[in-house]
Design an enzyme around this catalytic site. Sequence first.
Site, mmCIF file in Angstrom:
data_model
loop_
_atom_site.group_PDB
_atom_site.id
_atom_site.type_symbol
_atom_site.label_atom_id
_atom_site.label_comp_id
_atom_site.label_asym_id
_atom_site.label_seq_id
_atom_site.Cartn_x
_atom_site.Cartn_y
_atom_site.Cartn_z
ATOM 1 N N ARG A 16 -9.306 1.599 9.449
ATOM 2 C CA ARG A 16 -8.823 0.047 9.543
ATOM 3 C C ARG A 16 -9.624 -0.712 10.656
ATOM 4 O O ARG A 16 -9.616 -1.712 10.964
ATOM 5 C CB ARG A 16 -7.322 0.407 10.501
ATOM 6 C CG ARG A 16 -6.289 -0.496 9.668
ATOM 7 C CD ARG A 16 -4.953 -0.154 10.676
ATOM 8 N NE ARG A 16 -3.796 -1.002 10.346
ATOM 9 C CZ ARG A 16 -3.010 -0.597 9.856
ATOM 10 N NH1 ARG A 16 -2.833 0.492 9.125
ATOM 11 N NH2 ARG A 16 -1.770 -1.570 9.807
ATOM 12 N N ARG A 45 11.845 -6.678 5.147
ATOM 13 C CA ARG A 45 11.726 -5.422 5.358
ATOM 14 C C ARG A 45 12.578 -5.101 7.084
ATOM 15 O O ARG A 45 13.016 -4.049 7.316
ATOM 16 C CB ARG A 45 10.287 -4.885 5.283
ATOM 17 C CG ARG A 45 10.294 -3.353 5.660
ATOM 18 C CD ARG A 45 8.750 -2.904 5.144
ATOM 19 N NE ARG A 45 7.984 -2.856 6.316
ATOM 20 C CZ ARG A 45 6.764 -2.819 6.313
ATOM 21 N NH1 ARG A 45 6.073 -2.142 5.242
ATOM 22 N NH2 ARG A 45 5.819 -2.927 7.314
ATOM 23 N N ARG A 55 12.476 -1.751 11.547
ATOM 24 C CA ARG A 55 10.971 -1.524 12.338
ATOM 25 C C ARG A 55 10.714 -2.528 13.305
ATOM 26 O O ARG A 55 10.645 -3.823 13.063
ATOM 27 C CB ARG A 55 9.860 -1.580 10.983
ATOM 28 C CG ARG A 55 9.229 -0.261 10.951
ATOM 29 C CD ARG A 55 8.323 -0.262 9.968
ATOM 30 N NE ARG A 55 7.013 -0.892 10.401
ATOM 31 C CZ ARG A 55 5.826 -0.771 9.826
ATOM 32 N NH1 ARG A 55 5.982 -0.213 8.485
ATOM 33 N NH2 ARG A 55 4.774 -1.322 10.090
ATOM 34 N N LYS A 69 0.957 -1.246 -0.008
ATOM 35 C CA LYS A 69 -0.016 0.017 0.066
ATOM 36 C C LYS A 69 0.862 1.191 0.042
ATOM 37 O O LYS A 69 0.446 2.173 -0.774
ATOM 38 C CB LYS A 69 -0.803 -0.006 1.056
ATOM 39 C CG LYS A 69 -1.953 -1.175 1.329
ATOM 40 C CD LYS A 69 -2.746 -0.795 2.678
ATOM 41 C CE LYS A 69 -2.003 -1.059 3.958
ATOM 42 N NZ LYS A 69 -1.540 -2.244 4.174
ATOM 43 N N ARG A 101 -0.084 -9.406 13.388
ATOM 44 C CA ARG A 101 -0.762 -8.164 12.710
ATOM 45 C C ARG A 101 -1.870 -8.473 11.824
ATOM 46 O O ARG A 101 -2.733 -8.034 11.253
ATOM 47 C CB ARG A 101 0.248 -7.305 11.918
ATOM 48 C CG ARG A 101 0.776 -6.309 13.310
ATOM 49 C CD ARG A 101 2.268 -6.014 12.739
ATOM 50 N NE ARG A 101 2.316 -5.013 11.713
ATOM 51 C CZ ARG A 101 3.607 -5.290 10.924
ATOM 52 N NH1 ARG A 101 4.486 -5.731 11.328
ATOM 53 N NH2 ARG A 101 3.495 -4.443 9.683
HETATM 54 P P1 ADP Z 1 1.449 -2.087 8.204
HETATM 55 O O1 ADP Z 1 0.456 -1.916 7.140
HETATM 56 O O2 ADP Z 1 2.520 -2.760 7.621
HETATM 57 O O3 ADP Z 1 0.949 -2.672 9.507
HETATM 58 P P2 ADP Z 1 1.239 0.744 9.133
HETATM 59 O O4 ADP Z 1 2.594 1.579 9.093
HETATM 60 O O5 ADP Z 1 -0.153 1.024 8.089
HETATM 61 O O6 ADP Z 1 1.921 -0.895 8.855
HETATM 62 O O7 ADP Z 1 0.887 0.610 10.491
HETATM 63 C C1 ADP Z 1 1.647 0.102 11.405
HETATM 64 C C2 ADP Z 1 1.170 0.278 13.152
HETATM 65 O O8 ADP Z 1 0.331 1.611 13.095
HETATM 66 C C3 ADP Z 1 -0.091 -0.766 13.088
HETATM 67 O O9 ADP Z 1 -0.058 -1.917 13.595
HETATM 68 C C4 ADP Z 1 -0.832 0.052 14.209
HETATM 69 O O10 ADP Z 1 -0.231 -0.248 15.512
HETATM 70 C C5 ADP Z 1 -0.840 1.481 13.801
HETATM 71 N N1 ADP Z 1 -1.814 2.100 12.983
HETATM 72 C C6 ADP Z 1 -1.599 2.665 11.713
HETATM 73 N N2 ADP Z 1 -2.959 3.102 11.125
HETATM 74 C C7 ADP Z 1 -3.463 2.873 12.260
HETATM 75 C C8 ADP Z 1 -5.242 3.113 12.190
HETATM 76 N N3 ADP Z 1 -5.676 3.644 11.162
HETATM 77 N N4 ADP Z 1 -5.740 2.618 13.437
HETATM 78 C C9 ADP Z 1 -5.201 2.215 14.438
HETATM 79 N N5 ADP Z 1 -3.901 1.909 14.452
HETATM 80 C C10 ADP Z 1 -2.957 2.242 13.352
#
Ligand code: ADP
Length: 189
Positions: A89, A128, A134, A14, A145
């Site tokens: 989400r 990654r 990370r 994404k 996740r």
């Molecule tokens: P990925 O898609 O690889 O999980 P992101 O950068 O989108 O990576 O998200 C990393 C973390 O940030 C998530 O696991 C969560 O803890 C937090 N996060 C990101 N976006 C949201 C959201 N919309 N609601 C709640 N937590 C979020």
Amino acid sequence: MSRLIFLGVPGAGKGTQALILSESQCIPHISTGDILRAAVKKQTALGLQAKGFMDAGNLVPDSLVIDMIRERLQEPDALKGWILDGFPRTLEQAEFLEKLLQEINQACDRTVNLDVEDEIVIKRLVERGKESGRSDDTEATIRHRLQVYRDLTEPLISFYQSRKLLVTVNGDQSMDAVTADLKTAIGPV
Ligand code: ADP
């Protein structure tokens, strides 16, 4: 002008694709994950609250991200369009977004579901994690996740399907092929 939401499991690509499209369309790429990671790094109040949830691979509370998005979507650069990556989400976040967009007289044009199988994203994210360091890219946290995605985020696919906004793109192809398919799926919006 486009207003796009990207859905897909962690590691589906994404962020990569949203960045490419945001540059070609001159609209901001809004990633809640990036905003949260920057807040953690700066040790802001938001970052301090979010860190534990993120490291454990859990979602941060809806209220935190909802406030973030309310502010971000009203910044001047977002008036021309946007790509949301990582938001919404949960169903609560999706319902909030729908109301917010009505209030500010905007509408989402498409929701893209970037589709990739779990075993493939696990491999990508483990790699990654080695490169980026990370803290949530370890195999056990990645699997957690993915489960969080199934439980809380996947229901958004039918939410957006019922609103006739959903398009699905195969994310298990070369980066250029995914970009090309995305552009076709989004069409002239
Ligand atoms: P990925 O898609 O690889 O999980 P992101 O950068 O989108 O990576 O998200 C990393 C973390 O940030 C998530 O696991 C969560 O803890 C937090 N996060 C990101 N976006 C949201 C959201 N919309 N609601 C709640 N937590 C979020």
